[in-house]
Each structure stands twice: as structure tokens, then as C-alpha cells.
Design a protein around this motif. Structure first.
Motif, PDB file in Angstrom:
ATOM      1  N   ARG A 271       0.829  -1.205   0.000  1.00 34.11           N
ATOM      2  CA  ARG A 271       0.000   0.000   0.000  1.00 34.11           C
ATOM      3  C   ARG A 271       0.866   1.259   0.000  1.00 34.11           C
ATOM      4  N   ALA A 272       2.008   1.191   0.709  1.00 32.52           N
ATOM      5  CA  ALA A 272       2.922   2.338   0.716  1.00 32.52           C
ATOM      6  C   ALA A 272       3.477   2.600  -0.686  1.00 32.52           C
ATOM      7  N   LYS A 273       3.784   1.528  -1.420  1.00 38.21           N
ATOM      8  CA  LYS A 273       4.288   1.706  -2.787  1.00 38.21           C
ATOM      9  C   LYS A 273       3.231   2.343  -3.681  1.00 38.21           C
ATOM     10  N   GLU A 274       1.983   1.901  -3.531  1.00 36.78           N
ATOM     11  CA  GLU A 274       0.917   2.505  -4.320  1.00 36.78           C
ATOM     12  C   GLU A 274       0.751   3.977  -3.978  1.00 36.78           C
ATOM     13  N   ALA A 275       0.848   4.299  -2.691  1.00 40.82           N
ATOM     14  CA  ALA A 275       0.744   5.696  -2.277  1.00 40.82           C
ATOM     15  C   ALA A 275       1.913   6.519  -2.817  1.00 40.82           C
ATOM     16  N   LEU A 276       3.108   5.916  -2.879  1.00 41.19           N
ATOM     17  CA  LEU A 276       4.264   6.609  -3.433  1.00 41.19           C
ATOM     18  C   LEU A 276       4.064   6.901  -4.915  1.00 41.19           C
ATOM     19  N   GLU A 277       3.454   5.978  -5.644  1.00 46.71           N
ATOM     20  CA  GLU A 277       3.161   6.229  -7.058  1.00 46.71           C
ATOM     21  C   GLU A 277       2.234   7.435  -7.210  1.00 46.71           C
ATOM     22  N   HIS A 278       1.296   7.574  -6.275  1.00 50.87           N
ATOM     23  CA  HIS A 278       0.420   8.747  -6.298  1.00 50.87           C
ATOM     24  C   HIS A 278       1.256  10.021  -6.132  1.00 50.87           C
TER      25      HIS A 278
END
Length: 254
Positions: free
Chosen positions: A226-233
Motif C-alpha cells: 500500500r505504501a508503494k501505491e501511495a508513493l506512485e500517487h
């Protein structure tokens, strides 16, 4: 959190005569890779820390699994490892408990201390893990394509050290450089403002700006995803801090 410590490693490196440094580096790298694979199979994360002392996010990994890790290392390497597992309200507190478990069993260089496995009073509950995935804004343009590799590496490492120190001293969090311009931190549940304070502090101290995606979950793998997805944002929108929402986190679960 778990602390995995090589048994009597210092004396082994110089007896019966000093061993080649490249051989030691290769052994450490292979051992870390095995440890990372081990915790990864149980949705954990591994931090190489000092290589002779490695850290694991141990939610969901039971004592029997650590026994199998010790057996695997004993069979594959000329060394053995001891493991301490600690539970705490913050990652730092959990590492302190795990470290004390090992220290109570004897010195890391005591030839009589072999393959200790101590989990103390850890519970069966996994709780929640919060992971922050940090990277440097515009690293390619600012460093990779404009500075020589040695100078770029030094500046990046200095910024990572400032980041680690801020997370440790102010938020009881443990961070690890994981390659390139990336740092992963395991944290208590912190607000977006707290993460914003961290990146602002590092920018003011080093002149280097980070962005961070934040995620939470029952294991390091779920929180880190989830942190990686948030970083992509962050990368797509220019946001410096973004935490995966409950809806996004539920979508990841589904």
C-alpha cells in the motif's frame, strides 16, 4: 521485530587466519538474500542493518519457522545464527526487547552461545504494521545524470542518514536504505503531518527533498504494498506525502 545475529562471527573471520574480504562480503550477501526470502515467504520484510546483525519485521512468523531458518543456515553456511524476537508498541521498542533476549543469552562472540532462539513473551496477535516508502524527488536529474557516481552516492547516503536519525529520534521508527534512492521505514501509526515534518526536516538539513507513500496492514508485505501505491500517487501528482486511504487499502486486500 526479530534480530538475527551471526554467532561468534568476528573471531571466525580471522581464525585460523584472516579471510579474504570479498569472500566475507559474498557470504554476507548470500545470507541476507536467504533471510529476505525467508521473511518474504511469511509476508515480512528484512533489513540488512549491519549484515552480521539483521532485522526482520516478524508479524506472522512463528518460532518453528525461525528454527527452520537456523537449520537452513547451519546446513548451508560455515556459521550459525541466533535469533531474538521482541514485541513492542513501536518498532524501536520491539528491537530493544529482541536485542535484550540475545544479550541475556551471552555475548555475540561467546563460543558457547550457539543458535539461541528466544521469543520471550510475544503474543499470537499480529497487530498493525505501518510502512513509509521514501524516495528522492528528481534524483535522476539532480544526481545520476549530473554528478559522478561516488559524489552522488555520498550525498544520497548523507540524506538517508538524516532521514533515519529523524525517524528514530522523533518517531521511534526504524528505516533502512534499500537501494537506489529508496528508504523503507517501519513506524508506529503516524499522521501525514508527522511524515511531512520528517521530509521537511531532511530538506532543511541536507537540501534534498523526499516524497513518501504510507500504508498500513497486518504484515509488512501488505503495508509495504500500500505504501508503494501511495508513493506512485506522489510521483504522479507531485504530492510530497500520501497515505493510502481505508478504501484503497481494502481494494488492495480484495
Amino acid at each position: 521485530m526479530s534480530v538475527v545475529q551471526l554467532d561468534e562471527y568476528g573471531p571466525w573471520t580471522v581464525e585460523p587466519s584472516p579471510r579474504r574480504e570479498t569472500d566475507l562480503q559474498a557470504l554476507q550477501a548470500r545470507l541476507y538474500a536467504d533471510f529476505a526470502d525467508f521473511v518474504g515467504r511469511s509476508d515480512g520484510y528484512a533489513f540488512f542493518n549491519r549484515f552480521d546483525n539483521m532485522l526482520g519485521i516478524a508479524n506472522g512468523i512463528d518460532v518453528a519457522e525461525y528454527e527452520r531458518l537456523q537449520e537452513r543456515i547451519r546446513n548451508r553456511y560455515p556459521i550459525t545464527v541466533s535469533v531474538g524476537v521482541g514485541e513492542g508498541e513501536t518498532p524501536v521498542r520491539a528491537v530493544e526487547v529482541a536485542s535484550r533476549q540475545l544479550q541475556a543469552a551471552g555475548s555475540a562472540q561467546d563460543p558457547g552461545r550457539r543458535e539461541v532462539l528466544s521469543a520471550g513473551d510475544t503474543s499470537d496477535s499480529t497487530g498493525q504494521v505501518t510502512v513509509g516508502h521514501f524516495d528522492i524527488v528528481g534524483v535522476t536529474e539532480s544526481f545520476t545524470d549530473t554528478e559522478d557516481a561516488a559524489a552522488a552516492g555520498l550525498e544520497i547516503q548523507q540524506s538517508m542518514l538524516a532521514l533515519k536519525q529523524r525517524l528514530l529520534s522523533e518517531h521511534d521508527s526504524i528505516a533502512q536504505f534499500v537501494g537506489g534512492d529508496n528508504m523503507i521505514a517501519v513506524c508506529p501509526q503516524l499522521s501525514e503531518d508527522a511524515f511531512g515534518d520528517v521530509v521537511d526536516h531532511v530538506r532543511d538539513e541536507t537540501g534534498i527533498e523526499f516524497q513518501v507513500g504510507v500504508g498500513s496492514g497486518p504484515t509488512a508485505h501488505s503495508a509495504g504494498g500500500r505504501a508503494k501505491e501511495a508513493l506512485e500517487h506522489c510521483r504522479e501528482t507531485g504530492t510530497r506525502v500520501h497515505e493510502a486511504t481505508a478504501v484503497q487499502q481494502q481494494a488492495t486486500n480484495d
